[in-house]
Design a protein around this motif. Sequence first.
Motif, mmCIF file in Angstrom:
data_model
loop_
_atom_site.group_PDB
_atom_site.id
_atom_site.type_symbol
_atom_site.label_atom_id
_atom_site.label_comp_id
_atom_site.label_asym_id
_atom_site.label_seq_id
_atom_site.Cartn_x
_atom_site.Cartn_y
_atom_site.Cartn_z
ATOM 1 N N TYR A 61 38.538 47.266 36.726
ATOM 2 C CA TYR A 61 39.964 47.262 37.036
ATOM 3 C C TYR A 61 40.657 48.469 36.411
ATOM 4 C CZ TYR A 61 44.850 45.820 36.972
ATOM 5 O OH TYR A 61 46.216 45.776 37.110
ATOM 6 N N ALA A 62 40.368 48.739 35.146
ATOM 7 C CA ALA A 62 41.033 49.834 34.447
ATOM 8 C C ALA A 62 40.657 51.186 35.068
ATOM 9 C CB ALA A 62 40.668 49.808 32.964
ATOM 10 N N GLU A 66 37.256 31.688 48.049
ATOM 11 C CA GLU A 66 35.982 31.965 47.393
ATOM 12 C C GLU A 66 35.220 33.069 48.110
ATOM 13 O OE1 GLU A 66 34.715 31.105 44.615
ATOM 14 O OE2 GLU A 66 36.423 29.873 44.079
ATOM 15 N N ARG A 67 35.276 33.077 49.435
ATOM 16 C CA ARG A 67 34.612 34.151 50.185
ATOM 17 C C ARG A 67 35.276 35.491 49.899
ATOM 18 N NH1 ARG A 67 34.446 30.196 54.303
ATOM 19 N NH2 ARG A 67 36.295 31.099 55.299
ATOM 20 N N MET A 68 36.609 35.485 49.848
ATOM 21 C CA MET A 68 37.328 36.719 49.537
ATOM 22 C C MET A 68 37.004 37.185 48.123
ATOM 23 S SD MET A 68 41.386 37.569 49.928
ATOM 24 C CE MET A 68 41.895 36.300 48.762
ATOM 25 N N PHE A 91 43.155 37.438 39.821
ATOM 26 C CA PHE A 91 42.863 36.145 40.427
ATOM 27 C C PHE A 91 41.478 36.111 41.070
ATOM 28 C CE2 PHE A 91 47.700 35.972 41.239
ATOM 29 C CZ PHE A 91 47.910 35.659 39.907
ATOM 30 N N LEU A 92 40.938 37.302 41.366
ATOM 31 C CA LEU A 92 39.659 37.359 42.068
ATOM 32 C C LEU A 92 38.493 37.696 41.153
ATOM 33 C CD1 LEU A 92 40.770 39.118 45.390
ATOM 34 C CD2 LEU A 92 40.473 36.679 44.938
ATOM 35 N N GLY A 93 38.730 37.663 39.847
ATOM 36 C CA GLY A 93 37.627 37.803 38.900
ATOM 37 C C GLY A 93 37.066 39.198 38.752
ATOM 38 N N PHE A 140 35.310 40.716 47.155
ATOM 39 C CA PHE A 140 36.050 41.632 46.295
ATOM 40 C C PHE A 140 35.237 41.975 45.054
ATOM 41 C CE2 PHE A 140 39.387 43.455 43.836
ATOM 42 C CZ PHE A 140 40.360 43.847 44.741
ATOM 43 N N GLN A 141 34.554 40.979 44.489
ATOM 44 C CA GLN A 141 33.764 41.236 43.291
ATOM 45 C C GLN A 141 32.581 42.150 43.597
ATOM 46 O OE1 GLN A 141 32.793 37.309 41.899
ATOM 47 N NE2 GLN A 141 34.622 37.152 40.625
ATOM 48 N N GLU A 142 32.019 42.001 44.776
ATOM 49 C CA GLU A 142 30.850 42.803 45.143
ATOM 50 C C GLU A 142 31.199 44.278 45.261
ATOM 51 O OE1 GLU A 142 27.383 42.932 48.620
ATOM 52 O OE2 GLU A 142 28.986 41.444 48.692
ATOM 53 N N ASP A 143 32.384 44.578 45.786
ATOM 54 C CA ASP A 143 32.809 45.968 45.977
ATOM 55 C C ASP A 143 34.167 46.207 45.321
ATOM 56 O OD1 ASP A 143 30.653 46.939 47.916
ATOM 57 O OD2 ASP A 143 31.426 45.187 48.971
ATOM 58 N N ALA A 144 34.332 45.705 44.104
ATOM 59 C CA ALA A 144 35.633 45.720 43.441
ATOM 60 C C ALA A 144 36.194 47.128 43.306
ATOM 61 C CB ALA A 144 35.522 45.052 42.076
ATOM 62 N N MET A 145 35.383 48.086 42.891
ATOM 63 C CA MET A 145 35.875 49.441 42.684
ATOM 64 C C MET A 145 36.411 50.046 43.975
ATOM 65 S SD MET A 145 36.498 51.846 40.533
ATOM 66 C CE MET A 145 35.515 51.519 39.070
ATOM 67 N N ASN A 146 35.701 49.854 45.078
ATOM 68 C CA ASN A 146 36.138 50.408 46.356
ATOM 69 C C ASN A 146 37.451 49.790 46.823
ATOM 70 O OD1 ASN A 146 32.845 50.127 46.528
ATOM 71 N ND2 ASN A 146 33.557 52.097 47.267
ATOM 72 N N TYR A 147 37.530 48.470 46.713
ATOM 73 C CA TYR A 147 38.759 47.802 47.117
ATOM 74 C C TYR A 147 39.934 48.229 46.234
ATOM 75 C CZ TYR A 147 36.443 44.578 50.355
ATOM 76 O OH TYR A 147 35.763 44.033 51.414
#
Length: 253
Positions: free
Chosen positions: A183-184, A141-143, A175-177, A147-154
């Motif tokens: 994503y695209a 959940e922490r991961m 899996f990380l929402g 990941f959701q907070e900085d999804a584009m960077n990751y």
Amino acid sequence: MSTKDQADAPNQATGTGRRSRLTRWLPLLALVAGFVLFFALGLDKYLSFDALAEHRAWLEQQVADNAVLAAAAFVVVYALVAAFSIPGGAFLTILGGFLFGTIGGAIYAVTGATIGAVAVFLAARTALGDALRERAGSAVERMRAGFQEDAMNYLLFLRLIPVFPFWLVNLVPAFLGVPLRTYAIGTFLGIAPGSVVYASVGNGVGNLIAVGEKPNLGIIFEPSILGPIIGLALLSMLPVGYKKYRAWRAARG
């Protein structure tokens, strides 16, 4: 409600639940079936430079006769290969550069790869997303939150660094929402630099085929090429690093 109706209600609910679960799994099962069928039919033999040398004249004729249709067919084939998680992306990108030039080949390759990656993302999120969320522990959940907070960077980082398998990076965000739009876009932009490299190789592969040689698929790992790509990946993570630094400074008062 009659006694019979009351007795049938749980069975109807169970049947509906089973159909719902089966429906969720169908897209992912279709992709797995496509992977198995691809190799069962021996289609992998066409993802080779020997096949390219054998069919070179025919391929060039198709592009000359109808460039738009040939480009569309290339994008569809690339999308299917990416969706079925079949090894061969580098070869197809080189083929794209050979048929359509460096820029055209790279654009068509990135488009096809992104479409295929989105298909995997949606299939995995539909089939497994809810179950994983229900069973996720605190660490996951922490991961997920990070990941959701900085999804584009990751995503840009994972796509730019060529050591991560393409199929794996397709699954993890599901899996990380991660939102589909993020994503695209992250996938399209992240795979573009490597695609340009391989398409540029393909642009000159005709000369190699003429003398019976094959291009070096490991060119992406050459320091002069890998260095700038790693630099882009690190730049994509600068906002994340700065945010964590500010949080650390705030925690220390």
